[in-house]
Design an enzyme around this catalytic site. Structure first.
Site, PDB file in Angstrom:
ATOM      1  N   GLY A  48       0.849  -1.204   0.000  1.00 39.23           N
ATOM      2  CA  GLY A  48       0.000   0.000   0.000  1.00 39.23           C
ATOM      3  C   GLY A  48       0.876   1.241   0.000  1.00 39.23           C
ATOM      4  CB  THR A  51      -1.951   7.371  -1.893  1.00 38.14           C
ATOM      5  OG1 THR A  51      -2.680   6.210  -1.491  1.00 38.14           O
ATOM      6  CG2 THR A  51      -2.028   7.511  -3.401  1.00 38.14           C
ATOM      7  CG  ASP A 111      -6.109  -7.971  -5.471  1.00 38.50           C
ATOM      8  OD1 ASP A 111      -5.945  -7.305  -4.421  1.00 38.50           O
ATOM      9  OD2 ASP A 111      -7.011  -8.824  -5.614  1.00 38.50           O
ATOM     10  CG  LEU A 139      -3.093  -3.285   1.429  1.00 40.86           C
ATOM     11  CD1 LEU A 139      -3.743  -4.597   1.026  1.00 40.86           C
ATOM     12  CD2 LEU A 139      -2.577  -2.552   0.214  1.00 40.86           C
ATOM     13  CB  ALA A 140      -7.039   2.343   2.863  1.00 44.26           C
ATOM     14  CE1 TYR A 225      -7.586   9.245  14.254  1.00 44.11           C
ATOM     15  CE2 TYR A 225      -9.901   8.645  14.016  1.00 44.11           C
ATOM     16  CZ  TYR A 225      -8.923   9.575  14.343  1.00 44.11           C
ATOM     17  OH  TYR A 225      -9.288  10.817  14.775  1.00 44.11           O
ATOM     18  CE1 TYR A 235     -11.597   5.097  10.828  1.00 46.90           C
ATOM     19  CE2 TYR A 235     -10.975   3.868  12.783  1.00 46.90           C
ATOM     20  CZ  TYR A 235     -10.743   4.228  11.481  1.00 46.90           C
ATOM     21  OH  TYR A 235      -9.674   3.694  10.823  1.00 46.90           O
ATOM     22  CG  LEU A 273      -2.863  13.372   9.032  1.00 48.35           C
ATOM     23  CD1 LEU A 273      -1.497  12.785   8.791  1.00 48.35           C
ATOM     24  CD2 LEU A 273      -2.794  14.889   8.971  1.00 48.35           C
ATOM     25  CB  VAL A 274      -6.786  15.357   4.218  1.00 44.08           C
ATOM     26  CG1 VAL A 274      -7.584  15.285   2.930  1.00 44.08           C
ATOM     27  CG2 VAL A 274      -7.331  16.407   5.136  1.00 44.08           C
TER      28      VAL A 274
HETATM   29  P1  NAD Z   1      -4.773   5.596   1.099  1.00 38.41           P
HETATM   30  O1  NAD Z   1      -6.068   5.442   0.400  1.00 38.41           O
HETATM   31  O2  NAD Z   1      -4.033   6.880   0.918  1.00 38.41           O
HETATM   32  O3  NAD Z   1      -3.758   4.406   0.676  1.00 38.41           O
HETATM   33  C1  NAD Z   1      -4.173   3.116   0.394  1.00 38.41           C
HETATM   34  C2  NAD Z   1      -3.073   2.329  -0.305  1.00 38.41           C
HETATM   35  O4  NAD Z   1      -3.542   0.986  -0.510  1.00 38.41           O
HETATM   36  C3  NAD Z   1      -2.682   2.852  -1.706  1.00 38.41           C
HETATM   37  O5  NAD Z   1      -1.301   2.678  -1.910  1.00 38.41           O
HETATM   38  C4  NAD Z   1      -3.446   1.903  -2.653  1.00 38.41           C
HETATM   39  O6  NAD Z   1      -2.873   1.758  -3.944  1.00 38.41           O
HETATM   40  C5  NAD Z   1      -3.335   0.621  -1.860  1.00 38.41           C
HETATM   41  N1  NAD Z   1      -4.323  -0.402  -2.235  1.00 38.41           N
HETATM   42  C6  NAD Z   1      -5.676  -0.378  -2.058  1.00 38.41           C
HETATM   43  N2  NAD Z   1      -6.216  -1.538  -2.488  1.00 38.41           N
HETATM   44  C7  NAD Z   1      -5.189  -2.308  -2.930  1.00 38.41           C
HETATM   45  C8  NAD Z   1      -5.097  -3.621  -3.480  1.00 38.41           C
HETATM   46  N3  NAD Z   1      -6.164  -4.397  -3.642  1.00 38.41           N
HETATM   47  N4  NAD Z   1      -3.863  -4.063  -3.835  1.00 38.41           N
HETATM   48  C9  NAD Z   1      -2.756  -3.302  -3.690  1.00 38.41           C
HETATM   49  N5  NAD Z   1      -2.786  -2.068  -3.142  1.00 38.41           N
HETATM   50  C10 NAD Z   1      -3.984  -1.575  -2.769  1.00 38.41           C
HETATM   51  O7  NAD Z   1      -5.089   5.305   2.629  1.00 38.41           O
HETATM   52  P2  NAD Z   1      -4.445   5.745   4.036  1.00 38.41           P
HETATM   53  O8  NAD Z   1      -5.354   6.735   4.671  1.00 38.41           O
HETATM   54  O9  NAD Z   1      -3.010   6.045   3.898  1.00 38.41           O
HETATM   55  O10 NAD Z   1      -4.650   4.389   4.850  1.00 38.41           O
HETATM   56  C11 NAD Z   1      -3.630   3.462   5.095  1.00 38.41           C
HETATM   57  C12 NAD Z   1      -3.850   2.830   6.463  1.00 38.41           C
HETATM   58  O11 NAD Z   1      -3.716   3.851   7.460  1.00 38.41           O
HETATM   59  C13 NAD Z   1      -5.248   2.216   6.639  1.00 38.41           C
HETATM   60  O12 NAD Z   1      -5.132   1.042   7.414  1.00 38.41           O
HETATM   61  C14 NAD Z   1      -5.971   3.296   7.449  1.00 38.41           C
HETATM   62  O13 NAD Z   1      -7.042   2.780   8.199  1.00 38.41           O
HETATM   63  C15 NAD Z   1      -4.839   3.782   8.331  1.00 38.41           C
HETATM   64  N6  NAD Z   1      -5.049   5.095   8.990  1.00 38.41           N
HETATM   65  C16 NAD Z   1      -5.463   6.183   8.280  1.00 38.41           C
HETATM   66  C17 NAD Z   1      -5.684   7.396   8.957  1.00 38.41           C
HETATM   67  C18 NAD Z   1      -6.150   8.629   8.223  1.00 38.41           C
HETATM   68  O14 NAD Z   1      -6.598   9.575   8.860  1.00 38.41           O
HETATM   69  N7  NAD Z   1      -6.035   8.683   6.917  1.00 38.41           N
HETATM   70  C19 NAD Z   1      -5.442   7.494  10.335  1.00 38.41           C
HETATM   71  C20 NAD Z   1      -4.979   6.379  11.014  1.00 38.41           C
HETATM   72  C21 NAD Z   1      -4.794   5.175  10.332  1.00 38.41           C
END
Ligand code: NAD
Length: 398
Positions: A48, A51, A111, A139-140, A225, A235, A273-274
């Site tokens: 992942g 991004t 995938d 991954l998200a 989170y 959440y 975070l955004v």
């Molecule tokens: P994001 O959407 O920016 O990133 C998701 C990543 O997963 C990308 O690289 C995407 O290409 C990849 N991805 C998705 N489906 C895929 C697949 N089937 N195969 C391969 N790659 C795949 O998300 P994010 O916000 O950075 O989230 C990442 C983690 O951090 C998650 O577990 C989320 O719950 C956690 N998190 C996020 C926040 C927040 O505020 N954004 C806070 C705390 C924790």
């Protein structure tokens, strides 16, 4: 092509190649300005990695730790007529910068939930790095096809038990209205756990361990989170929270499995975070824009790169140690969750409405962070100039 943002609800359907490159370069500059990370892992796999938190993890690993990195993501390349996704351009830019810095970087687009992807990555580790010292699982995804049964699961963002009604920011119209969401069925909960819970993280770690490509002392980390009570129904106590609870159970199991290697699994609780994932969660954009206002005023605001730099530098590999909480989790949401920040956000939450939004919310900060995710609004980028949307990610050979 001249690329402009095209926003549809909580997604931008275009991405700017040069803007994404600048976003990556800015993140690299943050890490470099803090100097090298000592005792750092030298071979890091990020699942992942294109991004959000995963991209910043890869940048902190490469440019802070000096690590060779393998990144896995699911992105679309661009063509002469259509832009690719931001994660595609981020990965292209990351590889270019890594190469210029003499760092190994290989990427896999496809995938991550599939067996095939795990096999491909293991082959690459064997051939190029022999083993990895750190595995980041970030991954998200809204869906997952189970690699053994072929069943497709879909994750949903719903409360569990009771319906949930609260304030919500429509980020397009800048109106604070109310959102009401009906509670999840048991099937909703099960499906969300199947997508965002720990099963795939464990499948990755099992496959890597069985193949003998995990180094002694390996660490693995997955992100979670918690946040404030106003977001708990949707959440922490909702379907996504059930998936995160499953991640914590998985972490404990992985600890046992990794013990023979002196390895360690972690769940790191990160700041709100955004990102592309978080902007889709009801209630969260309003909370984030109030939080940004308070944390910026206090000088404690961080973006994904500052968070990931701190995770690697101070917790996973630093002198300050991981400092786990009572549940064994790393807490880099610590500055978000301080009493003074939370009480200020809570006060703002009670009174905020459409009329006083500017006073309490960092709307500009929210919007500019959102646009930056897609490579827009970055300083020094000529958005009036022609740019090539069909650039490739070097290691993918496209
Ligand atoms: P994001 O959407 O920016 O990133 C998701 C990543 O997963 C990308 O690289 C995407 O290409 C990849 N991805 C998705 N489906 C895929 C697949 N089937 N195969 C391969 N790659 C795949 O998300 P994010 O916000 O950075 O989230 C990442 C983690 O951090 C998650 O577990 C989320 O719950 C956690 N998190 C996020 C926040 C927040 O505020 N954004 C806070 C705390 C924790």
């Amino acid at each position: 092509m001249i690329v402009e943002p095209k926003i549809r609800g909580f997604i931008c359907t275009t991405a700017h190649p040069d803007g994404c490159a600048k976003h990556v370069a800015d993140q690299i500059a943050v890490v470099k300005s803090r100097g090298p990370i000592e005792n750092a892992p030298k071979r890091v796999l990020v699942i992942g990695s294109s991004t959000g938190y995963g991209l910043s993890s890869r940048i902190a690993a490469a440019f802070g730790c000096g690590a060779s990195t393998i990144g896995v993501f699911f992105e679309k390349e661009g063509s002469e007529k259509r832009t690719g996704t931001a994660g595609w351009y981020n990965s292209a830019a990351f590889e270019k910068e890594a190469k210029a810095a003499g760092l190994y970087a290989k990427s896999f687009n496809g995938d991550a939930f599939s067996d095939e992807m795990k096999e491909k990555v293991i082959e690459a580790i064997k051939a190029d790095l022999k083993q990895v010292d750190c595995v980041v699982y970030s991954l998200a995804s809204p869906r997952r096809q189970h690699p053994k049964t072929g069943e497709v699961f879909k994750s949903v963002l719903k409360p569990i038990g009771d319906p949930f009604t609260n304030k919500n920011l429509n980020t397009t119209t800048k109106v604070v209205d109310e959102v009401s969401i009906e509670p999840a069925s048991q099937d909703d909960i099960d499906q969300t756990v199947a997508v965002m819970g720990g099963e795939d993280w464990e499948m990755w770690m099992d496959a890597l361990q069985e193949a003998g490509v995990l180094a002694d002392g390996v660490q693995t980390v997955s992100y979670s989170y918690i946040g404030p009570e106003v977001t708990w129904p949707i959440y922490t106590n909702g379907t996504i929270g059930a998936a995160k609870a499953d991640l914590e159970t998985t972490q404990k199991r992985l600890d046992e499995k990794l013990a023979p290697l002196d390895g360690k699994a972690w769940v790191s609780v990160n700041k709100a975070l955004v990102t592309q994932a978080s902007s889709a969660i009801p209630v969260v954009p309003l909370y984030i824009s109030l939080l940004y206002k308070v944390m910026k005023a206090k000088g404690t605001h961080e973006d994904t790169i500052e968070q990931m730099d701190r995770l690697f530098r101070e917790r996973l590999y630093g002198k300050a140690e991981p400092q786990p909480d009572d549940h064994g989790r790393i807490r880099i949401d610590d500055w978000e969750m301080t009493e003074d920040v939370q009480s200020a956000v809570d006060e703002a939450w009670k009174v905020v409405d459409t009329g006083n939004l500017e006073q309490f919310a960092d709307l500009e900060g929210y919007e500019s962070s959102f646009l930056r995710l897609f490579g827009f609004g970055l300083e020094g980028v000529d958005y009036g100039a022609e740019t090539d949307p069909a650039i490739g990610v070097p290691s993918l050979g496209e």
